[in-house]
Design a protein around this motif. Structure first.
Motif, PDB file in Angstrom:
ATOM      1  N   GLY A 268      67.337  83.046  60.718  1.00  0.00           N
ATOM      2  CA  GLY A 268      67.854  83.838  59.610  1.00  0.00           C
ATOM      3  C   GLY A 268      67.866  83.095  58.298  1.00  0.00           C
ATOM      4  O   GLY A 268      68.705  83.363  57.423  1.00  0.00           O
ATOM      5  N   ARG A 321      78.148  82.825  61.452  1.00  0.00           N
ATOM      6  CA  ARG A 321      77.240  83.562  62.334  1.00  0.00           C
ATOM      7  C   ARG A 321      78.063  84.507  63.201  1.00  0.00           C
ATOM      8  O   ARG A 321      78.907  84.082  63.980  1.00  0.00           O
ATOM      9  CB  ARG A 321      76.437  82.601  63.220  1.00  0.00           C
ATOM     10  CG  ARG A 321      75.405  83.287  64.109  1.00  0.00           C
ATOM     11  CD  ARG A 321      74.545  82.278  64.868  1.00  0.00           C
ATOM     12  NE  ARG A 321      75.320  81.317  65.618  1.00  0.00           N
ATOM     13  CZ  ARG A 321      75.494  80.051  65.273  1.00  0.00           C
ATOM     14  NH1 ARG A 321      74.908  79.581  64.189  1.00  0.00           N
ATOM     15  NH2 ARG A 321      76.237  79.241  66.002  1.00  0.00           N
ATOM     16  N   ASP A 326      75.720  91.442  64.561  1.00  0.00           N
ATOM     17  CA  ASP A 326      74.257  91.572  64.442  1.00  0.00           C
ATOM     18  C   ASP A 326      73.704  92.421  65.580  1.00  0.00           C
ATOM     19  O   ASP A 326      72.781  93.222  65.386  1.00  0.00           O
ATOM     20  CB  ASP A 326      73.607  90.189  64.458  1.00  0.00           C
ATOM     21  CG  ASP A 326      73.849  89.418  63.170  1.00  0.00           C
ATOM     22  OD1 ASP A 326      74.226  90.047  62.163  1.00  0.00           O
ATOM     23  OD2 ASP A 326      73.657  88.186  63.181  1.00  0.00           O
ATOM     24  N   THR A 331      70.466  93.995  63.869  1.00  0.00           N
ATOM     25  CA  THR A 331      69.923  93.122  62.826  1.00  0.00           C
ATOM     26  C   THR A 331      68.863  92.203  63.406  1.00  0.00           C
ATOM     27  O   THR A 331      69.056  91.598  64.458  1.00  0.00           O
ATOM     28  CB  THR A 331      71.054  92.271  62.206  1.00  0.00           C
ATOM     29  OG1 THR A 331      72.049  93.145  61.672  1.00  0.00           O
ATOM     30  CG2 THR A 331      70.511  91.366  61.111  1.00  0.00           C
ATOM     31  N   SER A 333      66.188  88.867  62.760  1.00  0.00           N
ATOM     32  CA  SER A 333      66.047  87.656  61.957  1.00  0.00           C
ATOM     33  C   SER A 333      64.860  86.847  62.449  1.00  0.00           C
ATOM     34  O   SER A 333      64.535  86.872  63.642  1.00  0.00           O
ATOM     35  CB  SER A 333      67.314  86.784  62.059  1.00  0.00           C
ATOM     36  OG  SER A 333      68.464  87.499  61.668  1.00  0.00           O
TER      37      SER A 333
END
Length: 388
Positions: A268, A321, A326, A331, A333
């Motif tokens: 990320g 994090r 996520d 999400t 990355s």
């Protein structure tokens, strides 16, 4: 006492001109070093259920099938940048394409920005996603990044992660000579695998096992301070085993693996640490029925894949994090790992878009870590493996 020893064996692998036709690999030209190689007969059996007036059942009989080969190779480069590593043939038979950049692309940048560099005119046509670029002088000199996009018309290459100091028209760069392996869904290849089990008695015959029309998949394990290893599984047509004369001395490369340390690891856009990274190419290998074949099956073929894996960074504050969030938000990355400092022995693994799954608590020598399972997203772009 057996005249055969478990370690006294060797393997040669060669791509086939036509799937299923014996490519006749030799130890002089096609030897590949494996740990714990195993050739298995993946044959089926069937038992008759006819009644005979007694309680006894019939024994099983062979009904055909194929062959399976398994083994591990050390993750390493070819020794000479721009050449295929010894394991390159294995990637190609696992539904991956090979791109060789025979020599460095070196030049003066035309311009740059936070996440990109404009290469010299024409270099964009020869650069590729997954290759590694280093600023070798001028503004930003000393930085190394992976190419995440490239436009052959404008010669603009996007990089990951962003530059600490963006290049400009004074920056010199090198896109390193390399061998690049990328998932493919067309122009797929098969290979022939020979395994010799050598007789320890002078002048005696050796055992040869064959797998034809092989297609496969792999798993990779990377652990800090350890040498990374690929585990391979190939399925294909069974070649009848033979007693053969001594095949000669294998010719291997002299390249050693590089322990995973002094490495770049980015997730990320930020540097992270981990104790272990596992990656599963997830190729599903099947063999179609072929009643005309002596054992009733066709060559091996990858029919689908799901690239997934896990890594276990140290537990952090949610502000640093938040894997659960996520996961819930789907999400994605980029993940990039690179290690090795000697040309020809350097390795890079780039996953442009990984989606985390549910994190798990983990203890590593008393330190709190979290295991982050993930799945890679992308059409023939899930992972880029580079030896440079």
């Amino acid at each position: 006492m057996s005249d055969f020893r478990t370690r006294n064996r060797s393997v040669a692998v060669k791509l086939e001109a036509k799937p299923g036709e014996d490519a006749a690999p030799t130890l002089g030209a096609n030897a590949v070093r494996f740990e714990n190689p195993r050739m298995e007969y993946a044959l089926d059996t069937e038992r008759s259920e006819e009644v005979t007036g007694s309680l006894d059942r019939f024994p099983s009989q062979a009904t055909g099938g194929g062959a399976r080969f398994t083994g591990r190779t050390i993750a390493k480069g070819p020794g000479t940048p721009g050449q295929a590593p010894e394991s390159g043939v294995l990637f190609r038979a696992s539904a991956m394409s090979e791109t060789l950049l025979a020599s460095d692309l070196s030049g003066m940048a035309q311009a740059g920005a936070q996440g990109e560099i404009t290469l010299a005119a024409g270099d964009g046509a020869n650069a590729a996603i997954g290759q590694v670029v280093t600023l070798t002088g001028g503004t930003g000199g000393g930085q190394t990044r992976v190419i995440r996009s490239v436009d052959s018309g404008t010669d603009i290459a996007g990089v990951y992660p962003n530059w600490d100091t963006p290049p400009d028209a004074t920056s010199q760069y090198t896109v390193h000579a390399s061998a690049l392996y990328v998932p493919a869904s067309s122009a797929l290849e098969n290979q022939t695998i020979y395994q010799w089990r050598h007789n320890t008695r002078g002048g005696a015959m050796h055992r040869l096992d064959k797998l034809l029309g092989g297609a496969g998949t792999w798993q990779l394990e990377v652990q800090t301070r350890r040498i990374a290893r690929f585990s391979w599984t190939f399925n294909g047509k069974l070649g009848a085993p033979q007693d053969v004369a001594d095949p000669g001395t294998p010719s291997y490369d002299d390249v050693q693996g590089v322990p995973f340390m002094d490495a770049d690891v980015f997730l990320g856009g930020s540097r992270i640490r981990f104790n272990q990274l596992r990656l599963d190419y997830g190729g599903e290998v099947q063999q179609a029925d072929d009643p005309g074949d002596i054992y009733g099956v066709d060559v091996g073929a990858v029919t689908e894949r799901l690239i997934q894996g896990s890594l276990n960074p140290p537990l952090s504050q949610l502000s640093v994090r938040d894997v659960l969030s996520d996961f819930l938000a789907a999400t994605e990355s980029p993940l990039w790992v690179r290690w090795g400092n000697t040309p020809g022995r350097r390795l890079s693994i780039f996953l442009p878009a990984i989606r985390p799954m549910v994190p798990e608590d983990e203890d590593v020598n008393g330190f709190g870590h979290e295991t982050v399972p993930f799945e890679a997203n992308g059409i023939d772009t899930g992972v880029y493996i580079l030896a440079y």
